[in-house]
Design an enzyme around this catalytic site. Sequence first.
Site, PDB file in Angstrom:
ATOM      1  N   ASN A   1      10.536  -5.873  36.658  1.00 23.34           N
ATOM      2  CA  ASN A   1      10.655  -6.651  37.894  1.00 23.34           C
ATOM      3  C   ASN A   1       9.532  -6.381  38.892  1.00 23.34           C
ATOM      4  O   ASN A   1       9.677  -6.664  40.078  1.00 23.34           O
ATOM      5  CB  ASN A   1      12.021  -6.420  38.530  1.00 23.34           C
ATOM      6  CG  ASN A   1      13.138  -6.681  37.537  1.00 23.34           C
ATOM      7  OD1 ASN A   1      13.885  -5.783  37.199  1.00 23.34           O
ATOM      8  ND2 ASN A   1      13.226  -7.897  37.025  1.00 23.34           N
TER       9      ASN A   1
ATOM     10  N   VAL B   1       6.685  -6.528  44.035  1.00 22.03           N
ATOM     11  CA  VAL B   1       8.076  -6.433  43.605  1.00 22.03           C
ATOM     12  C   VAL B   1       8.714  -7.823  43.601  1.00 22.03           C
ATOM     13  O   VAL B   1       8.539  -8.604  44.535  1.00 22.03           O
ATOM     14  CB  VAL B   1       8.872  -5.493  44.545  1.00 22.03           C
ATOM     15  CG1 VAL B   1      10.357  -5.507  44.213  1.00 22.03           C
ATOM     16  CG2 VAL B   1       8.308  -4.076  44.470  1.00 22.03           C
ATOM     17  N   CYS B   2       9.460  -8.098  42.544  1.00 23.57           N
ATOM     18  CA  CYS B   2      10.147  -9.383  42.404  1.00 23.57           C
ATOM     19  C   CYS B   2      11.642  -9.133  42.269  1.00 23.57           C
ATOM     20  O   CYS B   2      12.148  -8.833  41.195  1.00 23.57           O
ATOM     21  CB  CYS B   2       9.619 -10.115  41.172  1.00 23.57           C
ATOM     22  SG  CYS B   2      10.409 -11.708  40.897  1.00 23.57           S
ATOM     23  N   ILE B   3      12.329  -9.204  43.423  1.00 23.11           N
ATOM     24  CA  ILE B   3      13.788  -9.122  43.423  1.00 23.11           C
ATOM     25  C   ILE B   3      14.306 -10.256  44.305  1.00 23.11           C
ATOM     26  O   ILE B   3      13.612 -10.707  45.214  1.00 23.11           O
ATOM     27  CB  ILE B   3      14.330  -7.750  43.894  1.00 23.11           C
ATOM     28  CG1 ILE B   3      13.790  -7.372  45.263  1.00 23.11           C
ATOM     29  CG2 ILE B   3      14.051  -6.680  42.857  1.00 23.11           C
ATOM     30  CD1 ILE B   3      14.370  -6.084  45.832  1.00 23.11           C
TER      31      ILE B   3
END
Length: 176
Positions: free
Chosen positions: A91, A98-100
């Site tokens: 992620n 960051v990919c959330i």
Amino acid sequence: MASPAITSQSTLLLQKQLKELSKHPVEGFSAGLVDNDNIYEWEIMIIGPQDTLYEGGFFRARMSFPKASITLDYPLMPPKLKFMSDMWHPNVYPDGEVCISILHPPGEDKYGYEDAGERWMPVHTVETILLSVISMLSTPNDESPANIEAAKEWREDYPTFKKKIQRIVRRSADML
């Protein structure tokens, strides 16, 4: 140009959050300003969560808060979080971003993957974001990866994935 009223509102909110984190530190991370003259750029140190592959690691990151216009300022829009330390995680994009879900702009997901309630909401704080990142380190979401190679390795060649993380953790500790 940002509206002075909104900019000062976002500035006050960020100052309040920084003060709160200084007074009442949260286990798992520390936060401060990159430059005391810019409340919109924060330096973060995330400590690898216990009982995870990242345990023992110290990961530097930068959180950048938007201040573009009345409708695009923080807290109406989410900050960006980017690891400055090496990071290998499904992620986290290869460039460290960051990919959330909670860092995705508010509203409906055009791809239909995320519910609007999972995305950014102005009630989120630096603390809730960083706790989500710590949770992400503990439990990767390989169904919607930012780093396809890391996700593939996590699923298909876990021993190699684990070795990579162990090297990154050792290097992060050596950099202190």
